[in-house]
Every structure is written in C-alpha cells, then in structure tokens.
Design an enzyme around this catalytic site. Sequence first.
Site, PDB file in Angstrom:
ATOM      1  N   GLU A 125      -2.029   4.730  -9.071  1.00  0.00           N
ATOM      2  CA  GLU A 125      -1.076   5.441  -8.427  1.00  0.00           C
ATOM      3  C   GLU A 125      -1.602   6.820  -8.304  1.00  0.00           C
ATOM      4  O   GLU A 125      -2.456   7.538  -8.819  1.00  0.00           O
ATOM      5  CB  GLU A 125       0.307   5.277  -9.112  1.00  0.00           C
ATOM      6  CG  GLU A 125       1.389   6.129  -8.577  1.00  0.00           C
ATOM      7  CD  GLU A 125       1.880   5.623  -7.076  1.00  0.00           C
ATOM      8  OE1 GLU A 125       1.042   5.860  -6.051  1.00  0.00           O
ATOM      9  OE2 GLU A 125       2.950   5.110  -6.628  1.00  0.00           O
TER      10      GLU A 125
ATOM     11  N   HIS B  67       3.606  -3.172  -6.901  1.00  0.00           N
ATOM     12  CA  HIS B  67       3.951  -3.910  -8.039  1.00  0.00           C
ATOM     13  C   HIS B  67       5.839  -4.030  -8.241  1.00  0.00           C
ATOM     14  O   HIS B  67       6.579  -3.343  -7.426  1.00  0.00           O
ATOM     15  CB  HIS B  67       3.382  -3.078  -9.261  1.00  0.00           C
ATOM     16  CG  HIS B  67       4.319  -1.676  -9.623  1.00  0.00           C
ATOM     17  ND1 HIS B  67       5.362  -1.428  -9.953  1.00  0.00           N
ATOM     18  CD2 HIS B  67       3.715  -0.442  -9.247  1.00  0.00           C
ATOM     19  CE1 HIS B  67       5.630  -0.163 -10.044  1.00  0.00           C
ATOM     20  NE2 HIS B  67       4.505   0.487  -9.469  1.00  0.00           N
TER      21      HIS B  67
END
Length: 429
Positions: free
Chosen positions: A147, A73
Amino acid sequence: MISLANAPLLLHGRDHHLPTKRRTPFTVRSSSSLQEIDKSPTTAEDSKLRSELCALVPFPPIKAAKRVVLVRHGQSTWNEEGRIQGSSNFSVLTKKGEAQAETSRQMLIDDSFDICFSSPLIRSKRTAEIIWGTREDEIITDSDLREIDLYSFQGLLKHEGKAKFGPAFRQWQVDAANFNIDGHYPVRELWGRARNCWTKILAHESKSVLVVAHNAVNQALVATAIGLGTEYFRILLQSNCGVSVLDFIPHPDGGSPLICLNRLNQTPGSPVATGSSAGRRTSRRIILVCQGSTQDSEATVSKLGDQQMNMLGVIQAQKTAELLLDLKVSTIISSPNNACAQTATIISQVQEAADCLGADCVPRYVEMKNIPDLDVAEIFQPSTKTIPAGHNRYFISTPWLVKWIRRYSHISTTGAIWTSLAFIAHRTI
C-alpha cells in the site's frame, strides 16, 4: 511464497537512471513504534520527474493477449477502526474481510489464472490465499504492490492525524498529488511503483493474472494503465475485495499493447449499494451499463449500431433495471443507436415506476439524453489516429472513458447536482 522484492527497477525493459541528489538514509516509524521502514528522502524535483517519466514511457510489447484481474484485500481490523494503514503491516482481516474474500473467490471461480501476484502485507496475502484456494502454483509477493507509504501518518486514527498534522493532513485530503510528508511525495512515489509493477506483470509469460493488493496501489495500477496522472488519485476508489479487470492486447506493430478497462471496482456486495466507497462517503456516482444482447451477436462494428435487442437482451436490460432499483437515477445518457436506446428506455421506465405504488402517485421523471460520442463509430475513430511517440495507444474506447471520467469527476464544480448518472453504451466500451 516467492518474492520479487529485490527485482531491479526496470521501466519497459531497460534501465532508467534518474538524476538525483545525494541522499541520506533515514528511518520512518509507524505511530505504533513497532515497525521500521528504510526510506530515502526525495526532493520535489526528483519525485515530479519520476512521475512524468512514468506517464511518458510506453508499456513493454507483449506477444499474446493478457488479462489482469486486480482485487483489493478484504476488510481489515484497521479499516474497521478507521485507522490510517499505509504500508504498515499490523492489521489483519476481520471475519467480514474473510467472508468478502471468499465471495470474491466465488466471483472469480471460472477464471483460470496462471499466476497470482500479491502485496507482501498480511491483509493482502491472506486475501490472496483465500481466492487462490487449492491451486498448486505459489503466490508471488512483490514489495512494489504494498500500500501507499504514508510514513508518520501510519497508525493514526483520522482525527488524530488531523489534530497532530493540521495543514499537512488537510493537504492529504484535498490535494493528495502534492501532499508531502517526511520529505516524500507519497502519491507520486506510488504512481512510479505502479508502472514498475506493470513492467513485471506484462513481462511474465502468463495470460491470466490475479493481482491482490490495496486500495491506493490498485487505483494507481488502473490509472497508469489508462493514462491518468496523480491528480486522479481517489477518483478510481477500490472497495474491500472490489475487482477491476484490464485486458492487454498485442499491438499489430509490436509496440506498446492496446489496453481495455473491462471492469472497475466490481464488489462482492451490490455493485450499486448506497453509502460509502472504500470507506469514504460518495457525493456523486457514474454507472456504466452495457446494452443488452442484439439480434446478430456476430455483427461487424460498423453494423452494430443498427441492431435491435433480441429477447435475451430485453431480459438483460430488465435485470439491470432491477439491479438499479436501490438508486434514484436522475439522468440516463446513452448512445442514439437501437440497442443502447432500448436498454436506456427499459431502465428509465422501471426507475420512473419504482416509487409509484399508489393510485394517486405521480411517477418520478428520469431525464434521458442521446449523445453521438457514445456511438461505436465515434469510439473507434480515436484508435486510428497517429499517437505521439512515447505514449500508449489505448484500446478502442479508453480515450473516451478517460474524457468522461475527467468531465464528470469534477461535476460538483459546475454547480450541478446529480443523484446518479447512468451511461448506456456498447459492450465494446
């Protein structure tokens, strides 16, 4: 959004029941006290066993070649603040992060993706939406792509983590593979999730896959694909909107696919910009460079080493040399074969002359080495050897690449100092 969050844990097409002890559910809160994550504590034995199984179980066979493009990202608000994010979901893309995602979209505009898998976290979903653009197919969100789970660390500024957790924070910095918090081994859990992701990605019928996720999980995806264990966490750092590409080729015998690491952390900005990588200062750098175009682009592998570069190859080498001008390369290691040696020579000449603008200037010396290990014949040789049952048979040069990553990722322990180390090798690497 389509979600695979409830997909069963399958390792290469079959269930694996791991021996576990009776577990008591508990809740981990991020430091912001706004988000709860249901987890079950795992013992060190459970976690280690899962990690070992993930390293040994081969990938599922595939029927057609598949390319997987991994993107981290863009910059998030917590990246900007230096806050530990983990799998928390409170940060969003900054304006810079949105711009990085748009640049990545332009970088990948010629890729005809069939499907997009994304982490369900806001910062990754937004990045995926920007890159995916106007395509009609929905983005598939998968909880396994979130994550790394950092439990009580999440939400803390780094100096707060150091002050509050002391030795545990130190272990997270220097021995992440064995780092334990709240009864969990986050990196080991992450490697298990990565293998589970590969099972679902490879099982999908698509031939070109976009995956938008995070630094740590993308590291784990690359590492598990090329056979690196948890001890290599932080060796394959992924910058904001950095792109890594893996090609999966059907195995002739129908087994685990052949795997080629095509690109690693190609960034929207300069791929060789100095400074930090994924927010961390870099102390050493390895740059992998492909040789320029050769006279016979259709040459067989056995004859590839005899090829001289053509005019296009010379121009490509000169452009690469210009790209590396911001770095002071101290050593260039290349294959002894013609195209590679020519490329290395062009880069070294530009490097040596770069700082020499005045009449009295003494050119800087760039050390050059030729290593037979970079020869195509040497690279292809491991792929013909018998591979033990349960292990991946890596495509072409991955064993070579792993060997060099292992050798040079620990270069600081030898006492040697390398400003930048450039490899010039064949495009098959």
